[in-house]
Design a protein around this motif. Structure first.
Motif, PDB file in Angstrom:
ATOM      1  N   LEU A  16       0.034  -7.228   5.839  1.00  0.00           N
ATOM      2  CA  LEU A  16      -1.000  -6.625   6.745  1.00  0.00           C
ATOM      3  C   LEU A  16      -1.590  -5.315   6.035  1.00  0.00           C
ATOM      4  O   LEU A  16      -2.644  -5.144   5.973  1.00  0.00           O
ATOM      5  CB  LEU A  16      -0.811  -6.214   8.096  1.00  0.00           C
ATOM      6  CG  LEU A  16      -0.676  -7.577   9.041  1.00  0.00           C
ATOM      7  CD1 LEU A  16      -0.172  -7.002  10.252  1.00  0.00           C
ATOM      8  CD2 LEU A  16      -1.897  -8.252   9.164  1.00  0.00           C
ATOM      9  N   ASN A  17      -0.613  -4.320   5.360  1.00  0.00           N
ATOM     10  CA  ASN A  17      -0.848  -3.620   4.697  1.00  0.00           C
ATOM     11  C   ASN A  17      -1.630  -3.755   3.271  1.00  0.00           C
ATOM     12  O   ASN A  17      -2.844  -2.866   2.951  1.00  0.00           O
ATOM     13  CB  ASN A  17       0.239  -2.471   4.203  1.00  0.00           C
ATOM     14  CG  ASN A  17       0.603  -1.745   5.430  1.00  0.00           C
ATOM     15  OD1 ASN A  17       0.206  -1.499   6.260  1.00  0.00           O
ATOM     16  ND2 ASN A  17       2.070  -1.373   5.530  1.00  0.00           N
ATOM     17  N   ILE A  18      -1.284  -5.005   2.680  1.00  0.00           N
ATOM     18  CA  ILE A  18      -2.192  -5.324   1.527  1.00  0.00           C
ATOM     19  C   ILE A  18      -3.461  -5.643   2.026  1.00  0.00           C
ATOM     20  O   ILE A  18      -4.526  -5.413   1.316  1.00  0.00           O
ATOM     21  CB  ILE A  18      -1.381  -6.562   0.877  1.00  0.00           C
ATOM     22  CG1 ILE A  18       0.007  -6.014   0.202  1.00  0.00           C
ATOM     23  CG2 ILE A  18      -2.403  -7.265  -0.180  1.00  0.00           C
ATOM     24  CD1 ILE A  18       0.700  -6.912  -0.452  1.00  0.00           C
ATOM     25  N   MET A  36      -8.177   8.378   0.711  1.00  0.00           N
ATOM     26  CA  MET A  36      -7.332   8.846   1.954  1.00  0.00           C
ATOM     27  C   MET A  36      -6.771   7.675   3.118  1.00  0.00           C
ATOM     28  O   MET A  36      -5.697   7.610   3.301  1.00  0.00           O
ATOM     29  CB  MET A  36      -8.453   9.599   3.030  1.00  0.00           C
ATOM     30  CG  MET A  36      -7.842  10.319   4.153  1.00  0.00           C
ATOM     31  SD  MET A  36      -8.643  10.518   5.831  1.00  0.00           S
ATOM     32  CE  MET A  36      -9.273   8.899   5.923  1.00  0.00           C
ATOM     33  N   TRP A  37      -7.561   6.655   3.264  1.00  0.00           N
ATOM     34  CA  TRP A  37      -7.058   5.468   3.960  1.00  0.00           C
ATOM     35  C   TRP A  37      -6.064   4.727   3.234  1.00  0.00           C
ATOM     36  O   TRP A  37      -4.995   4.579   3.877  1.00  0.00           O
ATOM     37  CB  TRP A  37      -8.261   4.587   4.345  1.00  0.00           C
ATOM     38  CG  TRP A  37      -9.073   4.995   5.484  1.00  0.00           C
ATOM     39  CD1 TRP A  37     -10.447   5.604   5.643  1.00  0.00           C
ATOM     40  CD2 TRP A  37      -8.674   5.094   6.734  1.00  0.00           C
ATOM     41  NE1 TRP A  37     -10.917   5.600   6.804  1.00  0.00           N
ATOM     42  CE2 TRP A  37      -9.872   5.412   7.731  1.00  0.00           C
ATOM     43  CE3 TRP A  37      -7.411   4.655   7.265  1.00  0.00           C
ATOM     44  CZ2 TRP A  37      -9.465   5.702   9.032  1.00  0.00           C
ATOM     45  CZ3 TRP A  37      -7.361   5.272   8.731  1.00  0.00           C
ATOM     46  CH2 TRP A  37      -8.238   5.569   9.507  1.00  0.00           C
ATOM     47  N   ILE A  38      -6.065   4.622   1.801  1.00  0.00           N
ATOM     48  CA  ILE A  38      -5.061   3.939   1.109  1.00  0.00           C
ATOM     49  C   ILE A  38      -3.795   4.763   1.010  1.00  0.00           C
ATOM     50  O   ILE A  38      -2.567   4.195   1.303  1.00  0.00           O
ATOM     51  CB  ILE A  38      -5.657   3.651  -0.244  1.00  0.00           C
ATOM     52  CG1 ILE A  38      -6.782   2.491  -0.217  1.00  0.00           C
ATOM     53  CG2 ILE A  38      -4.348   3.171  -1.247  1.00  0.00           C
ATOM     54  CD1 ILE A  38      -7.485   2.252  -1.404  1.00  0.00           C
ATOM     55  N   LEU A  39      -3.991   6.225   0.872  1.00  0.00           N
ATOM     56  CA  LEU A  39      -2.549   6.851   0.770  1.00  0.00           C
ATOM     57  C   LEU A  39      -2.026   6.846   2.454  1.00  0.00           C
ATOM     58  O   LEU A  39      -0.838   6.901   2.488  1.00  0.00           O
ATOM     59  CB  LEU A  39      -3.134   8.433   0.448  1.00  0.00           C
ATOM     60  CG  LEU A  39      -3.322   8.676  -0.940  1.00  0.00           C
ATOM     61  CD1 LEU A  39      -3.628   9.935  -1.033  1.00  0.00           C
ATOM     62  CD2 LEU A  39      -2.012   8.293  -1.705  1.00  0.00           C
ATOM     63  N   LEU A  40      -3.008   6.863   3.430  1.00  0.00           N
ATOM     64  CA  LEU A  40      -2.288   6.883   4.854  1.00  0.00           C
ATOM     65  C   LEU A  40      -1.591   5.527   4.904  1.00  0.00           C
ATOM     66  O   LEU A  40      -0.530   5.665   5.636  1.00  0.00           O
ATOM     67  CB  LEU A  40      -3.367   7.159   5.767  1.00  0.00           C
ATOM     68  CG  LEU A  40      -3.032   7.265   7.144  1.00  0.00           C
ATOM     69  CD1 LEU A  40      -2.306   8.600   7.638  1.00  0.00           C
ATOM     70  CD2 LEU A  40      -4.322   7.135   8.091  1.00  0.00           C
ATOM     71  N   LEU A  42      -0.201   3.872   2.608  1.00  0.00           N
ATOM     72  CA  LEU A  42       0.989   3.633   1.881  1.00  0.00           C
ATOM     73  C   LEU A  42       2.173   4.606   2.325  1.00  0.00           C
ATOM     74  O   LEU A  42       3.204   4.324   2.180  1.00  0.00           O
ATOM     75  CB  LEU A  42       0.384   4.009   0.561  1.00  0.00           C
ATOM     76  CG  LEU A  42      -0.359   2.993  -0.359  1.00  0.00           C
ATOM     77  CD1 LEU A  42      -0.570   3.279  -1.722  1.00  0.00           C
ATOM     78  CD2 LEU A  42       0.429   1.518  -0.437  1.00  0.00           C
ATOM     79  N   LEU A  43       1.669   5.618   2.740  1.00  0.00           N
ATOM     80  CA  LEU A  43       2.872   6.710   3.183  1.00  0.00           C
ATOM     81  C   LEU A  43       3.241   6.408   4.616  1.00  0.00           C
ATOM     82  O   LEU A  43       4.377   6.808   4.625  1.00  0.00           O
ATOM     83  CB  LEU A  43       2.171   8.264   3.132  1.00  0.00           C
ATOM     84  CG  LEU A  43       1.859   8.508   1.706  1.00  0.00           C
ATOM     85  CD1 LEU A  43       1.283   9.867   1.661  1.00  0.00           C
ATOM     86  CD2 LEU A  43       3.086   8.612   0.836  1.00  0.00           C
ATOM     87  N   GLY A  48      -0.379   3.991   9.782  1.00  0.00           N
ATOM     88  CA  GLY A  48      -1.672   3.993   9.009  1.00  0.00           C
ATOM     89  C   GLY A  48      -2.429   2.654   9.310  1.00  0.00           C
ATOM     90  O   GLY A  48      -3.345   2.618   9.452  1.00  0.00           O
ATOM     91  N   LEU A  49      -1.596   1.531   9.687  1.00  0.00           N
ATOM     92  CA  LEU A  49      -2.011   0.057   9.848  1.00  0.00           C
ATOM     93  C   LEU A  49      -2.801   0.377  11.176  1.00  0.00           C
ATOM     94  O   LEU A  49      -4.161  -0.082  11.440  1.00  0.00           O
ATOM     95  CB  LEU A  49      -1.174  -0.763   9.863  1.00  0.00           C
ATOM     96  CG  LEU A  49      -1.352  -2.334  10.035  1.00  0.00           C
ATOM     97  CD1 LEU A  49      -2.558  -2.692   9.003  1.00  0.00           C
ATOM     98  CD2 LEU A  49      -0.306  -3.084  10.267  1.00  0.00           C
TER      99      LEU A  49
END
Length: 59
Positions: A16-18, A36-40, A42-43, A48-49
């Motif tokens: 789902l993150n991918i 910002m969204w990608i870092l959120l 990933l971290l 974040g999802l």
């Protein structure tokens, strides 16, 4: 059994993150918001999802 369930749930979150990262890259939002969204995601994978699902970029 719990190791298998955790592994399956972790794999689902990973997939789902991918998906979220690909959709964010394809969106028309600005580059800074994409980062910002990608870092959120990933971290903080699960939070974040969920945030992306409710507050993320729309079409």
């Amino acid at each position: 059994m719990s190791i298998e369930v955790t592994g399956i749930l972790g794999f689902i979150v990973f997939i789902l993150n991918i998906y979220v990262i690909i959709k964010t890259i394809q969106s028309s939002i600005s580059g800074g918001h994409k980062v910002m969204w990608i870092l959120l995601v990933l971290l903080l994978p699960v939070i974040g999802l969920l945030l992306w699902f409710f507050l993320g970029p729309r079409r």
